[in-house]
Design a protein around this motif. Structure first.
Motif, mmCIF file in Angstrom:
data_model
loop_
_atom_site.group_PDB
_atom_site.id
_atom_site.type_symbol
_atom_site.label_atom_id
_atom_site.label_comp_id
_atom_site.label_asym_id
_atom_site.label_seq_id
_atom_site.Cartn_x
_atom_site.Cartn_y
_atom_site.Cartn_z
ATOM 1 N N LEU A 164 52.298 60.571 82.681
ATOM 2 C CA LEU A 164 53.271 59.627 83.232
ATOM 3 C C LEU A 164 54.694 60.098 82.967
ATOM 4 O O LEU A 164 54.977 60.712 81.934
ATOM 5 N N ILE A 165 55.589 59.747 83.897
ATOM 6 C CA ILE A 165 57.030 59.937 83.725
ATOM 7 C C ILE A 165 57.702 58.582 83.904
ATOM 8 O O ILE A 165 57.403 57.848 84.847
ATOM 9 N N MET A 166 58.606 58.246 82.994
ATOM 10 C CA MET A 166 59.429 57.041 83.125
ATOM 11 C C MET A 166 60.887 57.451 82.968
ATOM 12 O O MET A 166 61.219 58.251 82.079
ATOM 13 N N ALA A 167 61.761 56.921 83.816
ATOM 14 C CA ALA A 167 63.178 57.289 83.757
ATOM 15 C C ALA A 167 64.037 56.104 84.171
ATOM 16 O O ALA A 167 63.616 55.283 84.993
ATOM 17 N N ALA A 168 65.236 56.033 83.611
ATOM 18 C CA ALA A 168 66.137 54.924 83.932
ATOM 19 C C ALA A 168 67.575 55.308 83.641
ATOM 20 O O ALA A 168 67.853 56.082 82.711
ATOM 21 N N ASP A 169 68.488 54.760 84.427
ATOM 22 C CA ASP A 169 69.904 54.890 84.102
ATOM 23 C C ASP A 169 70.265 53.802 83.102
ATOM 24 O O ASP A 169 69.394 53.047 82.647
ATOM 25 N N SER A 170 71.546 53.692 82.750
ATOM 26 C CA SER A 170 71.962 52.712 81.742
ATOM 27 C C SER A 170 73.155 51.865 82.176
ATOM 28 O O SER A 170 73.723 51.151 81.356
ATOM 29 N N ARG A 171 73.563 51.946 83.428
ATOM 30 C CA ARG A 171 74.779 51.274 83.855
ATOM 31 C C ARG A 171 74.488 49.860 84.362
ATOM 32 O O ARG A 171 73.540 49.641 85.107
ATOM 33 N N THR A 172 75.299 48.925 83.955
ATOM 34 C CA THR A 172 75.264 47.571 84.508
ATOM 35 C C THR A 172 76.689 47.179 84.879
ATOM 36 O O THR A 172 77.652 47.679 84.302
ATOM 37 N N HIS A 173 76.791 46.274 85.842
ATOM 38 C CA HIS A 173 78.134 45.827 86.203
ATOM 39 C C HIS A 173 78.070 44.438 86.810
ATOM 40 O O HIS A 173 77.073 44.023 87.394
ATOM 41 N N ALA A 174 79.156 43.703 86.622
ATOM 42 C CA ALA A 174 79.324 42.384 87.223
ATOM 43 C C ALA A 174 80.671 42.348 87.922
ATOM 44 O O ALA A 174 81.486 41.467 87.720
ATOM 45 N N GLY A 175 80.913 43.371 88.744
ATOM 46 C CA GLY A 175 82.212 43.531 89.392
ATOM 47 C C GLY A 175 82.809 44.867 88.997
ATOM 48 O O GLY A 175 82.394 45.504 88.026
ATOM 49 N N VAL A 176 83.827 45.283 89.740
ATOM 50 C CA VAL A 176 84.389 46.615 89.529
ATOM 51 C C VAL A 176 85.067 46.771 88.177
ATOM 52 O O VAL A 176 85.255 47.896 87.681
ATOM 53 N N ASP A 177 85.479 45.666 87.546
ATOM 54 C CA ASP A 177 86.165 45.769 86.265
ATOM 55 C C ASP A 177 85.295 45.307 85.104
ATOM 56 O O ASP A 177 85.783 45.093 83.995
ATOM 57 N N LYS A 178 83.981 45.159 85.342
ATOM 58 C CA LYS A 178 83.061 44.728 84.284
ATOM 59 C C LYS A 178 81.844 45.655 84.264
ATOM 60 O O LYS A 178 80.730 45.258 84.587
ATOM 61 N N ILE A 179 82.087 46.906 83.892
ATOM 62 C CA ILE A 179 81.039 47.912 83.858
ATOM 63 C C ILE A 179 80.703 48.225 82.407
ATOM 64 O O ILE A 179 81.597 48.413 81.582
ATOM 65 N N SER A 184 77.159 49.653 79.596
ATOM 66 C CA SER A 184 75.885 50.360 79.507
ATOM 67 C C SER A 184 74.907 49.574 78.648
ATOM 68 O O SER A 184 75.258 49.117 77.552
ATOM 69 N N PHE A 185 73.691 49.417 79.157
ATOM 70 C CA PHE A 185 72.623 48.773 78.423
ATOM 71 C C PHE A 185 71.341 49.574 78.623
ATOM 72 O O PHE A 185 71.062 50.057 79.721
ATOM 73 N N GLN A 186 70.567 49.701 77.578
ATOM 74 C CA GLN A 186 69.292 50.403 77.657
ATOM 75 C C GLN A 186 68.344 49.666 78.589
ATOM 76 O O GLN A 186 68.249 48.440 78.563
ATOM 77 N N LYS A 187 67.610 50.419 79.419
ATOM 78 C CA LYS A 187 66.672 49.819 80.374
ATOM 79 C C LYS A 187 65.268 50.393 80.266
ATOM 80 O O LYS A 187 64.360 49.947 80.965
ATOM 81 N N LEU A 188 65.074 51.392 79.406
ATOM 82 C CA LEU A 188 63.768 51.998 79.202
ATOM 83 C C LEU A 188 63.358 51.783 77.749
ATOM 84 O O LEU A 188 64.102 52.126 76.829
ATOM 85 N N PHE A 189 62.157 51.206 77.563
ATOM 86 C CA PHE A 189 61.736 50.788 76.229
ATOM 87 C C PHE A 189 60.333 51.292 75.910
ATOM 88 O O PHE A 189 59.474 51.390 76.782
ATOM 89 N N ASP A 190 60.126 51.582 74.634
ATOM 90 C CA ASP A 190 58.858 52.118 74.136
ATOM 91 C C ASP A 190 58.281 51.147 73.107
ATOM 92 O O ASP A 190 58.870 50.931 72.052
ATOM 93 N N PHE A 191 57.134 50.546 73.431
ATOM 94 C CA PHE A 191 56.450 49.634 72.518
ATOM 95 C C PHE A 191 55.115 50.227 72.064
ATOM 96 O O PHE A 191 54.166 49.503 71.792
ATOM 97 N N SER A 192 55.047 51.533 71.958
ATOM 98 C CA SER A 192 53.783 52.217 71.682
ATOM 99 C C SER A 192 53.321 52.033 70.234
ATOM 100 O O SER A 192 54.127 51.808 69.319
ATOM 101 N N VAL A 193 52.016 52.167 70.046
ATOM 102 C CA VAL A 193 51.392 52.267 68.731
ATOM 103 C C VAL A 193 50.681 53.614 68.699
ATOM 104 O O VAL A 193 49.637 53.768 69.338
ATOM 105 N N PRO A 194 51.240 54.619 68.025
ATOM 106 C CA PRO A 194 50.670 55.969 68.071
ATOM 107 C C PRO A 194 49.176 55.991 67.760
ATOM 108 O O PRO A 194 48.700 55.286 66.875
ATOM 109 N N LYS A 195 48.467 56.778 68.571
ATOM 110 C CA LYS A 195 47.025 56.997 68.454
ATOM 111 C C LYS A 195 46.189 55.800 68.905
ATOM 112 O O LYS A 195 44.962 55.872 68.898
ATOM 113 N N GLU A 196 46.862 54.710 69.308
ATOM 114 C CA GLU A 196 46.117 53.536 69.788
ATOM 115 C C GLU A 196 46.499 53.153 71.210
ATOM 116 O O GLU A 196 45.647 52.926 72.063
#
Length: 241
Positions: free
Chosen positions: A13-28, A30-42
């Motif tokens: 699998l490949i997962m990819a995401a940008d980090s930009r958010t905005h609520a108008g041209v003067d409200k830009i 960055s927030f994380q949008k890709l998350f890992d909730f893994s339990v190794p080996k399980e």
């Protein structure tokens, strides 16, 4: 705006995401949008999201809380990835019931989408697209990728280059090219770029990157792609007018 994608291949699998958010041209920002909730080996549980920041953050908070308190159903309790997708969909619905009506009164957009990818011990790797209403669909060999957010600029590359048999490393490059093309055409999508490559049946995430705008590889890749496109256009047969 946002751009995230998930790709399933015969080798992982490949997962990819940008980090930009905005609520108008003067409200830009960055927030994380890709998350890992893994339990190794399980189990490997990867997800990315688009839509209302308040909704997605609330949903993610519930995911973390349910893991912490060992709720009867949580991201680490589902025996299949289908069960996890159902749990995520139900959580989205609960947040709509709790806050949706109040925000609707003021005309505030309160919607989201998630891409869920991963593998649970004893099951094959799977990829799901979870809609704002809580329902979802699963990727297949004929349709090996999902996109959410600003999808139109990066889709042609995926349509032309990807198949279920595409090598995993090549699929990762296609994902970055898709995001690069989107950033080139839409300023509301931007770095840093999060990228994860998961090798099937390894049950551990060994390959992940966070690429800033000035990352040497990202800059070089973008320049090579632009040059290759220009060269290809110049090599097209002459039009017979």
């Amino acid at each position: 705006m946002t751009y995230c994608l998930g790709i399933t291949t015969s080798s992982g699998l490949i997962m990819a995401a940008d980090s930009r958010t905005h609520a108008g041209v003067d409200k830009i920002s960055s927030f994380q949008k890709l998350f890992d909730f893994s339990v190794p080996k399980e189990r490997v549980i990867l997800m990315c999201n688009s839509g209302s920041l308040s909704l997605t953050q609330s949903v993610l908070t519930i995911f973390r809380r349910d893991i912490k308190v060992r709720a009867e159903m949580n991201l680490h309790a589902g025996s299949t990835l289908y069960d996890v997708a159902c749990y995520m969909g139900n959580t989205i619905r609960k947040m709509h019931q709790q806050d949706g009506a109040w925000l609707k009164q003021d005309g505030i957009d309160f919607s989201c989408r998630f891409i869920l990818g991963g593998q649970i011990l004893g099951e094959p790797p799977e990829l799901y697209l979870i809609y704002n209403e809580g329902n979802f669909i699963q990727a297949t060999q004929a349709t090996p990728f999902f996109q959410i957010g600003e999808t139109k600029y990066g889709k042609p590359i995926l349509d032309r280059t990807l198949s279920y048999e595409t090598p995993l490393e090549t699929a990762a490059k296609c994902a970055l090219l898709s995001i690069d093309s989107t950033m080139k055409s839409n300023l509301s999508v931007g770095p840093p770029i999060d990228l994860v490559m998961y090798e099937a049946n390894s049950f551990i995430v060994r390959h992940q990157l966070k690429l800033a705008a000035d990352n040497p590889y990202l800059v070089k890749m973008s320049a090579i792609w632009q040059s290759a496109l220009k060269q290809a256009s110049e090599q097209m047969p002459e039009i017979e007018w």
